[in-house]
Enzyme design. Structure first.
Site, short mmCIF file in Angstrom:
data_model
loop_
_atom_site.label_atom_id
_atom_site.label_comp_id
_atom_site.label_asym_id
_atom_site.label_seq_id
_atom_site.Cartn_x
_atom_site.Cartn_y
_atom_site.Cartn_z
N ASP A 25 1.00 -1.20 -0.15
CA ASP A 25 -0.43 -0.03 -0.39
C ASP A 25 0.97 1.46 -0.25
O ASP A 25 0.25 2.45 -0.80
CB ASP A 25 -0.70 0.17 1.74
N HIS A 217 -6.49 4.48 7.01
CA HIS A 217 -5.65 5.48 6.21
C HIS A 217 -5.83 6.32 7.45
O HIS A 217 -6.95 7.22 7.60
CB HIS A 217 -5.59 6.10 4.69
N CYS A 248 -3.15 6.25 -1.90
CA CYS A 248 -4.31 4.52 -2.80
C CYS A 248 -4.34 5.54 -4.12
O CYS A 248 -4.83 6.82 -5.04
CB CYS A 248 -5.17 4.62 -2.31
#
Ligand code: HMG
Ligand code: MG
Length: 310
Positions: A25, A217, A248
């Site tokens: 990520d 997040h 992202c």
């Protein structure tokens, strides 16, 4: 939550699990990271005691070129016994590549928002579930565990508010398909504690709480507070990213996951055991931050490393 009662009741439970997201990520958002640096990061994380590391992503290299070397990364790391090296797989093709690279487990990723699903994996929620069926069958045939992500559980960059009933519905589908754990993604980090708690409660009516994980997040700086607000519901699996790496590519402006170091510091402070060496973890984050010429996004790492404890 009554923190003192919580700490007493949990004093003897060593079962908090951190799933490290930095190499996937985190680095999926960084251009031109040398393969050797990815490998060094994964090895440093394992050396710090992390037991689950998302190490790559077998998605279309046209969509996310940053992850195009995931096969090499997974094939070249020095593996430690007892450490899970996982990879994202959106479809059967991705799973086949992950099997070739000997990923210990894989993860499918769906969303609670139609618009995000469309932008992220180019299909509707329903179509994504259809795609996952043959992938689940193939993974089962190879005895490879599959984790399931649900994105946009606390808000969507395109649709705004997302109904918790939809989050619970998609979570239940992925769980019933055979995912061993459902990771609930606040993809753009907009959640606040009460919302996070309500969302997790709704999901826990459809998926056992011990099969859920939180993937928050930290765009608005709420991730740690959101986790704290959910802890006494019984969730014990958390996704985080060393040095707060990432974002992202299909959620513009979203920042990385909660920094692993900040999460570990809080969990240890609550008396929960993670098995992670915080100083080693902070050094791993500092090393990759220097490599990327990026400010270390972990407050705890910055404090620990500048006070020279390391
Ligand atoms: P598509 O274009 O609809 O797929 O993309 P397709 O089946 O039509 O294939 C198009 C091309 O991609 C073909 O190649 C395929 O071979 C190739 P071409 O013939 O044009 O040369 N292809 C692949 N190549 C390598 N690996 C594969 C693969 N599949 C097809 N697995 C697809 C559909 C899902 C592939 C695409 O949309 C995609 O790769 N999306 C990934 C997006 C992504 O990685 N997003 C970030 C990760 S999710 C995330 O960060 C959220 C999370 O952290 C949780 C949270 O925070 O909420 C998990
Ligand atoms: Mg994410």
């Amino acid at each position: 939550m009554h923190l003192e009662t919580f700490a007493t009741e949990n004093a003897s439970r060593p079962d908090v699990s951190l799933f490290e997201m930095g190499p996937r990520d985190g680095l999926q958002n960084e251009i031109a990271v040398p393969t050797a640096a990815k490998i060094a990061l994964i090895e440093a994380l394992a050396d710090a005691g992390i037991k689950r590391i998302e190490s790559g992503s077998f998605v279309s290299p046209k969509w996310v070129p940053q992850m195009a070397d995931s096969g090499e990364v997974l094939s070249m790391i020095n593996r430690r016994e007892g450490v899970v090296y996982s990879a994202l797989t959106p479809n059967v093709k991705g799973l086949e590549l992950a099997l070739d690279a000997k990923a210990s487990e894989v993860a499918i990723f769906g969303a609670a928002s139609q618009s995000f699903s469309q932008r992220n994996i180019n299909c509707s929620i329903e179509e994504s579930i259809e795609r996952f069926i043959p992938l689940m069958e193939l993974a089962k045939a190879h005895n490879v565990p599959v984790r399931g992500y649900v994105s946009c559980v606390l808000g969507c960059p395109y649709e705004g508010e997302i109904a918790v009933s939809e989050v619970a519905r998609v979570s239940e589908i992925l769980y019933k398909m055979g995912c061993y754990e459902i990771s609930l993604g606040d993809t753009i980090g907009v959640g606040t504690p009460l919302k996070a708690r309500k969302m997790l409660k709704a999901v826990s009516e459809r998926v056992p709480i011990e099969k859920t994980a939180l993937h928050f997040h930290d765009t608005y700086g709420q991730a740690l507070a959101n986790i704290l607000a959910c802890l006494d519901l019984g969730v014990r699996s958390f996704d985080a990213s060393v040095a707060g790496l990432g974002g992202c590519p299909y959620a513009k402006g979203a920042s990385g996951n909660l920094a692993s170091e900040d999460l570990v510091y809080m969990l240890h402070g609550l008396g929960l055991k993670t098995g992670i060496d915080l100083i080693k973890l902070a050094r791993a984050g500092e090393q990759i931050s220097n490599q990327l010429k990026r400010i270390n996004g972990s407050k705890v790492a910055n404090a620990l490393l500048t006070t020279d404890v390391a």
